[in-house]
Scaffold this motif. Structure first.
Motif, mmCIF file in Angstrom:
data_model
loop_
_atom_site.group_PDB
_atom_site.id
_atom_site.type_symbol
_atom_site.label_atom_id
_atom_site.label_comp_id
_atom_site.label_asym_id
_atom_site.label_seq_id
_atom_site.Cartn_x
_atom_site.Cartn_y
_atom_site.Cartn_z
ATOM 1 N N LEU A 64 23.641 14.928 -5.421
ATOM 2 C CA LEU A 64 24.015 13.565 -5.783
ATOM 3 C C LEU A 64 24.727 12.875 -4.625
ATOM 4 O O LEU A 64 24.437 11.713 -4.306
ATOM 5 N N ILE A 65 25.661 13.573 -3.978
ATOM 6 C CA ILE A 65 26.363 12.974 -2.842
ATOM 7 C C ILE A 65 25.392 12.747 -1.684
ATOM 8 O O ILE A 65 25.446 11.715 -0.998
ATOM 9 N N ASN A 66 24.498 13.703 -1.449
ATOM 10 C CA ASN A 66 23.487 13.517 -0.405
ATOM 11 C C ASN A 66 22.613 12.293 -0.680
ATOM 12 O O ASN A 66 22.200 11.586 0.245
ATOM 13 N N ALA A 67 22.353 12.043 -1.965
ATOM 14 C CA ALA A 67 21.564 10.857 -2.319
ATOM 15 C C ALA A 67 22.325 9.590 -1.940
ATOM 16 O O ALA A 67 21.731 8.606 -1.489
ATOM 17 N N LEU A 68 23.630 9.610 -2.116
ATOM 18 C CA LEU A 68 24.444 8.459 -1.726
ATOM 19 C C LEU A 68 24.450 8.292 -0.214
ATOM 20 O O LEU A 68 24.428 7.173 0.306
ATOM 21 N N LEU A 69 24.485 9.433 0.483
ATOM 22 C CA LEU A 69 24.471 9.390 1.942
ATOM 23 C C LEU A 69 23.099 9.026 2.495
ATOM 24 O O LEU A 69 22.980 8.514 3.606
ATOM 25 N N GLY A 70 22.065 9.321 1.715
ATOM 26 C CA GLY A 70 20.711 9.084 2.201
ATOM 27 C C GLY A 70 20.262 10.136 3.185
ATOM 28 O O GLY A 70 19.335 9.923 3.963
ATOM 29 N N LYS A 71 20.925 11.290 3.173
ATOM 30 C CA LYS A 71 20.596 12.344 4.134
ATOM 31 C C LYS A 71 21.057 13.680 3.573
ATOM 32 O O LYS A 71 22.067 13.763 2.886
ATOM 33 N N ALA A 240 19.243 12.831 -9.115
ATOM 34 C CA ALA A 240 19.772 12.820 -7.746
ATOM 35 C C ALA A 240 18.680 13.184 -6.743
ATOM 36 O O ALA A 240 18.620 12.628 -5.644
ATOM 37 N N ARG A 241 17.815 14.116 -7.111
ATOM 38 C CA ARG A 241 16.745 14.531 -6.203
ATOM 39 C C ARG A 241 15.797 13.368 -5.925
ATOM 40 O O ARG A 241 15.415 13.114 -4.773
ATOM 41 N N GLN A 247 15.714 7.530 -0.877
ATOM 42 C CA GLN A 247 16.507 7.095 0.273
ATOM 43 C C GLN A 247 15.840 7.511 1.578
ATOM 44 O O GLN A 247 15.761 6.723 2.532
ATOM 45 N N LEU A 248 15.369 8.738 1.631
ATOM 46 C CA LEU A 248 14.747 9.249 2.849
ATOM 47 C C LEU A 248 13.454 8.500 3.180
ATOM 48 O O LEU A 248 13.104 8.315 4.354
ATOM 49 N N LYS A 249 12.746 8.062 2.122
ATOM 50 C CA LYS A 249 11.471 7.375 2.326
ATOM 51 C C LYS A 249 11.585 5.858 2.237
ATOM 52 O O LYS A 249 10.565 5.159 2.304
ATOM 53 N N SER A 250 12.820 5.362 2.052
ATOM 54 C CA SER A 250 13.059 3.917 1.915
ATOM 55 C C SER A 250 12.187 3.308 0.815
ATOM 56 O O SER A 250 11.591 2.246 0.974
ATOM 57 N N ASP A 251 12.118 3.995 -0.313
ATOM 58 C CA ASP A 251 11.300 3.571 -1.450
ATOM 59 C C ASP A 251 12.213 2.923 -2.494
ATOM 60 O O ASP A 251 12.848 3.608 -3.297
ATOM 61 N N GLU A 252 12.292 1.600 -2.507
ATOM 62 C CA GLU A 252 13.218 0.884 -3.382
ATOM 63 C C GLU A 252 12.880 1.085 -4.856
ATOM 64 O O GLU A 252 13.772 1.226 -5.698
ATOM 65 N N ARG A 254 11.317 3.629 -6.269
ATOM 66 C CA ARG A 254 11.653 4.995 -6.665
ATOM 67 C C ARG A 254 13.170 5.160 -6.817
ATOM 68 O O ARG A 254 13.637 5.837 -7.730
ATOM 69 N N LEU A 255 13.911 4.506 -5.930
ATOM 70 C CA LEU A 255 15.371 4.565 -6.012
ATOM 71 C C LEU A 255 15.862 3.909 -7.299
ATOM 72 O O LEU A 255 16.743 4.445 -7.984
ATOM 73 N N LEU A 256 15.301 2.777 -7.653
ATOM 74 C CA LEU A 256 15.699 2.086 -8.863
ATOM 75 C C LEU A 256 15.402 2.926 -10.100
ATOM 76 O O LEU A 256 16.225 3.018 -11.017
ATOM 77 N N ARG A 257 14.221 3.580 -10.087
ATOM 78 C CA ARG A 257 13.856 4.411 -11.238
ATOM 79 C C ARG A 257 14.752 5.639 -11.357
ATOM 80 O O ARG A 257 14.977 6.155 -12.453
ATOM 81 N N SER A 258 15.286 6.106 -10.233
ATOM 82 C CA SER A 258 16.125 7.309 -10.268
ATOM 83 C C SER A 258 17.392 7.116 -11.087
ATOM 84 O O SER A 258 17.998 8.092 -11.563
ATOM 85 N N GLY A 259 17.826 5.866 -11.273
ATOM 86 C CA GLY A 259 19.037 5.596 -12.049
ATOM 87 C C GLY A 259 20.307 5.535 -11.217
ATOM 88 O O GLY A 259 21.380 5.205 -11.741
ATOM 89 N N LEU A 260 20.213 5.827 -9.926
ATOM 90 C CA LEU A 260 21.406 5.846 -9.083
ATOM 91 C C LEU A 260 22.036 4.462 -8.898
ATOM 92 O O LEU A 260 23.266 4.338 -8.980
ATOM 93 N N PRO A 261 21.267 3.400 -8.639
ATOM 94 C CA PRO A 261 21.896 2.097 -8.395
ATOM 95 C C PRO A 261 22.762 1.606 -9.548
ATOM 96 O O PRO A 261 23.856 1.082 -9.326
ATOM 97 N N SER A 262 22.294 1.738 -10.790
ATOM 98 C CA SER A 262 23.083 1.252 -11.924
ATOM 99 C C SER A 262 24.377 2.041 -12.074
ATOM 100 O O SER A 262 25.431 1.481 -12.408
ATOM 101 N N PHE A 263 24.305 3.345 -11.815
ATOM 102 C CA PHE A 263 25.522 4.166 -11.860
ATOM 103 C C PHE A 263 26.521 3.710 -10.808
ATOM 104 O O PHE A 263 27.712 3.541 -11.076
ATOM 105 N N MET A 264 26.059 3.480 -9.585
ATOM 106 C CA MET A 264 26.949 3.090 -8.508
ATOM 107 C C MET A 264 27.530 1.693 -8.723
ATOM 108 O O MET A 264 28.689 1.434 -8.390
ATOM 109 N N ASP A 265 26.752 0.797 -9.318
ATOM 110 C CA ASP A 265 27.280 -0.538 -9.623
ATOM 111 C C ASP A 265 28.462 -0.437 -10.579
ATOM 112 O O ASP A 265 29.489 -1.105 -10.391
ATOM 113 N N SER A 266 28.325 0.379 -11.592
ATOM 114 C CA SER A 266 29.413 0.543 -12.570
ATOM 115 C C SER A 266 30.631 1.213 -11.948
ATOM 116 O O SER A 266 31.773 0.842 -12.237
ATOM 117 N N LEU A 267 30.379 2.190 -11.093
ATOM 118 C CA LEU A 267 31.478 2.894 -10.439
ATOM 119 C C LEU A 267 32.266 1.945 -9.533
ATOM 120 O O LEU A 267 33.507 1.924 -9.547
#
Length: 596
Positions: A64-71, A240-241, A247-252, A254-267
């Motif tokens: 999950l943290i790596n997903a935030l880092l993008g690496k 997170a995977r 993030q690695l493929k710059s696929d917006e 796919r990133l949106l579907r992963s659920g990460l952006p909505s979580f980070m917005d709330s955080l």
């Protein structure tokens, strides 16, 4: 406060005011207090939002943290992986700073990161923590991400995670959509997160494993709602995977579907709206008190000393040394009071422990009536099942001991210690004012002590950590004692354990733990001494500052009067100027505090 930018601006302005007050205090002879304010300003500028990611191993915290880092910067694998606290902070280029258990911190190549934080052969690295600096936009917003050791796979590493929880602004509990909530996860949530008012986020990771199965999704959400809804937390479902790959493929998409952006917005919204003002309260209050101290104590005292006849000042100087020696002796009385409190609290905890040890054989015997072996289990599987059952029973019994017995004793003991220290503190302030025959009008001892979060969390932290320590000290001996009874044949057939063997097992378990009594008491003492030492330092530093300031001001007044009335008048003007500046700084800080 709505944005990170607002927080950064307010933080910087507050730090500037603290340093400005510090400068005026130095001019007034309050060097000791000024230095403490300089340290506070430095801490404020580095006081990032701390987000800790915790959970049992194989839940995907590092992913999950790596997903935030993008690496892929933090190690990820099936076995327990993160062995030390890893802090991810902002920097323009990636680098690693390693803090060993002994010695000075050192820089390490980023490719060696895994070597310093990963668990190898179940051995935790000889490292206290690692800081990973990374050009991450999120961390640029005054955020530190913390990857913690997995819970429930090693008591030492679990203890490290517990220590970080009390300092966190937000706790992200990572769960797995592929695994039901385990008993140990629920125990952790119940013991550590139930009383947390704000800032808990439950993240169900690996959502991609079920997001095409509506029945699985419904079952998961129902389970989450029934078990977690009472914990005043926000719940999110994400992969997170998938987020990392996106993030690695710059696929917006796919990133949106992963659920990460909505979580980070709330955080982010929680941090700016709920935590930003809280983080500023302590330094703002410290600055306000320091400005009052300078304007109403140091400046008035300095003026009174300058207006006193030189002969009177010399008389005061002559009697100052023995009186200050008295104050030094009073400081030592605090150490004695703390030592006595440690012994009193320790005796109460030992009483709880001995009651537990005396009754545990009966409790284990009664509870083991529910043991039921799987019908198709072989000899080794039954043996392993039995050892696991008793370990889990002991874990739950120790958690109950910590929560219901030890924590109330600790809270009562710390409250009594605080009252004793506050009494000693008032006597110290009264004696200090009497030394110079000055009625200063402001009782500094009225300022509350020990209001920081770590002090309030102390009883809960110590009691929880002690339960883990006791379990850790005895865990390896449990299997040896249980399997060394020579009573295997009675329970290797059938699905239950008969009464005679249950009693033997219960007594063996109690005997094992009783043999560890001295070691357990040693651990109790070490934890109490460490915690009380920090409490002592807080009040002792305050007393030391006041003694030094008093002595310095008297010497400065004598020196000015010896140089003549012109010098004394210059000093008076300087003091009045400092007093005016301090009052202005006080008003500016008050405005910031009111906005918050």
């Amino acid at each position: 406060m709505q944005t990170f930018e607002e927080y950064r601006i307010t933080r910087e302005k507050s730090a500037e005011l603290l340093l400005a007050i510090s400068e005026q205090l130095t001019l007034l002879g309050g060097e000791a207090k000024a230095k403490s304010l300089q340290s506070a300003a430095k801490r404020l500028l580095s006081n990032d939002f701390r987000i800790i990611f915790c959970g049992e191993f194989k839940r995907g915290k590092s992913t999950l943290i790596n997903a935030l880092l993008g690496k892929k910067s933090l190690p990820m694998k099936v076995a327990p992986c993160t062995g030390v606290i890893t802090e991810v902070k902002y920097a323009s280029k990636a680098e690693v700073l390693v803090y060993p258990l002994e010695g000075e911190p050192f820089q390490a190549p980023i490719e060696d990161l895994k070597k310093h934080i990963a668990i190898q052969n179940n051995e935790t690295p000889d490292i206290s923590r690692v800081e990973l600096f990374f050009p991450l936009e999120l961390c640029k917003n005054a955020i530190t991400l913390i990857d913690s050791p997995g819970l429930n796979e090693d008591w030492r590493r679990t203890q490290i995670s517990l220590q970080e929880l009390s300092k966190a602004d937000a706790v992200v509990m990572v769960l797995s959509c592929e695994m039901a909530l385990s008993r140990s996860e629920m125990d952790f949530i119940q013991s550590r997160l139930l009383d947390r008012k704000l800032g808990t986020f439950f993240v169900w990771n690996r959502y991609d494993a079920i997001w095409n199965d509506n029945e699985e999704i419904a079952a998961l959400r129902e389970r989450s709602q029934s078990r977690l809804s009472k914990y005043n937390a926000q719940t999110y479902y994400l992969s997170a995977r998938e987020a990392l790959v996106a993030q690695l493929k710059s696929d917006e998409q796919r990133l949106l579907r992963s659920g990460l952006p909505s979580f980070m917005d709330s955080l982010e919204k929680f941090l700016t709206e709920k935590r930003a003002s809280v983080k500023l309260v302590e330094p703002l209050q410290l600055g306000l008190k320091a400005a009052q101290y300078g304007a109403n104590i140091l400046s008035l005292r300095a003026l009174a000393l300058l207006n006193a006849p030189l002969e009177d000042l010399r008389k005061r100087e002559a009697r100052l040394r023995p009186r200050l020696d008295e104050l030094e002796r009073q400081r030592k009385l605090l150490s004695e009071a703390i030592e006595e409190s440690i012994e009193d609290i320790l005796n109460d905890l030992i009483e709880c422990l001995d009651d537990f040890l005396g009754s545990m054989a009966t409790q284990a015997y009664n509870d083991s009536a529910d043991i039921l072996f799987p019908s198709d289990a072989n000899r080794q599987e039954r043996q392993d099942f039995l050892v696991r059952w008793y370990r889990q029973w002991l874990r739950e019994a120790l958690q109950k001991l910590a929560k219901e017995q030890m924590e109330p004793k600790l809270r009562q003991g710390f409250e009594e210690l605080k009252e004793d220290l506050q009494t000693q503190r008032k006597i110290f302030h009264a004696n200090l004012q009497d030394i110079l025959d000055l009625d200063e009008g402001l009782d500094l001892s009225s300022a509350p002590l020990f209001d920081t979060e770590w002090i309030k969390e102390l009883p809960l932290f110590i009691s929880t950590a002690l339960a883990l320590l006791i379990l850790g000290a005895s865990s390896s001996a449990i299997a040896i004692s249980l399997l060394g009874l020579g009573a295997l044949r009675a329970w290797l057939a059938g699905q239950t354990v008969n009464e005679l063997e249950r009693r033997k097992f219960a007594e063996a378990l109690a005997k094992t733990l009783k043999s560890k009594r001295a070691e357990i008491i040693k651990l109790l003492r070490e934890h109490l001494e460490t915690s009380c030492r920090e409490m002592h330092q807080e009040i002792d530093q305050e007393m030391d500052q006041l003694i030094k300031d008093t002595n310095l001001q008297l010497q400065s007044a004598i020196s000015s009067r010896e140089e003549g009335e012109n010098k004394a008048e210059q000093e008076r003007e300087k003091i009045l100027s400092c007093q005016h500046a301090l009052k202005q700084h006080f008003l500016q800080l008050s405005e910031i505090a009111q906005d918050e």
